[in-house]
Design a protein around this motif. Structure first.
Motif, PDB file in Angstrom:
ATOM      1  N   ILE A 198       0.837  -1.199   0.000  1.00  0.00           N
ATOM      2  CA  ILE A 198       0.000   0.000   0.000  1.00  0.00           C
ATOM      3  C   ILE A 198       0.870   1.246   0.000  1.00  0.00           C
ATOM      4  CG2 ILE A 198      -1.637   1.316   1.406  1.00  0.00           C
ATOM      5  CD1 ILE A 198      -2.958  -1.371   2.093  1.00  0.00           C
ATOM      6  N   ALA A 199       2.015   1.190   0.679  1.00  0.00           N
ATOM      7  CA  ALA A 199       2.921   2.337   0.669  1.00  0.00           C
ATOM      8  C   ALA A 199       3.514   2.567  -0.718  1.00  0.00           C
ATOM      9  CB  ALA A 199       4.039   2.140   1.680  1.00  0.00           C
TER      10      ALA A 199
ATOM     11  N   GLU B   9       2.019   1.838  -3.699  1.00  0.00           N
ATOM     12  CA  GLU B   9       0.990   2.368  -4.594  1.00  0.00           C
ATOM     13  C   GLU B   9      -0.323   2.473  -3.848  1.00  0.00           C
ATOM     14  OE1 GLU B   9      -0.145   1.183  -8.782  1.00  0.00           O
ATOM     15  OE2 GLU B   9       1.815   0.247  -8.500  1.00  0.00           O
ATOM     16  N   THR B  10      -0.786   3.681  -3.624  1.00  0.00           N
ATOM     17  CA  THR B  10      -2.038   3.861  -2.885  1.00  0.00           C
ATOM     18  C   THR B  10      -3.263   3.654  -3.764  1.00  0.00           C
ATOM     19  OG1 THR B  10      -1.928   6.235  -3.304  1.00  0.00           O
ATOM     20  CG2 THR B  10      -0.996   5.452  -1.225  1.00  0.00           C
ATOM     21  N   LYS B  11      -3.071   3.487  -5.057  1.00  0.00           N
ATOM     22  CA  LYS B  11      -4.212   3.287  -5.962  1.00  0.00           C
ATOM     23  C   LYS B  11      -4.812   1.894  -5.838  1.00  0.00           C
ATOM     24  CE  LYS B  11      -2.110   6.343  -9.315  1.00  0.00           C
ATOM     25  NZ  LYS B  11      -1.406   6.402 -10.589  1.00  0.00           N
TER      26      LYS B  11
ATOM     27  N   ILE C 271      -5.294  -0.089  -3.182  1.00  0.00           N
ATOM     28  CA  ILE C 271      -5.584  -0.481  -1.799  1.00  0.00           C
ATOM     29  C   ILE C 271      -6.643  -1.575  -1.751  1.00  0.00           C
ATOM     30  CG2 ILE C 271      -6.558   0.295   0.401  1.00  0.00           C
ATOM     31  CD1 ILE C 271      -5.201   2.962  -0.047  1.00  0.00           C
TER      32      ILE C 271
END
Length: 105
Positions: A67-68, A70-72, A74
């Motif tokens: 998640i750190a 790529e926040t897209k 999640i």
């Protein structure tokens, strides 16, 4: 006192306090229920710990890292982790059922 030192001291003191409480309550209940039952309780606690480690499988760290990055994604990462954790739970549950049928506790 700075914030880091204060947090460190609080963490250490709460850890020590909890260990002292566990020691005295464990000693009390060991005396109260007897060695045989206390051994059974400890065996069950060890089994729970091992199967918890199997189900957790380091997925918190993996999820945090992904998640750190790529926040897209999640929802995708969380869905994959939950599905894998559920599969590990089912596998662990089946192993526990087999162990119980073989051990006859």
């Amino acid at each position: 006192m700075n914030r880091v030192a204060k947090n460190f001291l609080l963490t250490i003191s709460s850890s020590l306090l909890s260990q002292v409480i566990v020691f005295f309550t464990g000693s009390y209940y060991a005396k109260k229920i007897g060695a045989s039952y206390f051994g059974t309780v400890n065996t069950v606690q060890a089994m729970i710990l091992y199967f918890t480690m199997v189900v957790l499988f380091g997925l918190q760290t993996y999820g945090t890292r992904e998640i750190a990055k790529e926040t897209k994604n999640i929802k995708q990462v969380v869905g994959d982790i939950l599905a894998f954790r559920f599969a590990l739970f089912i596998f662990s549950f089946i192993v526990i059922i087999i162990m119980l049928s073989l051990i006859h506790i």
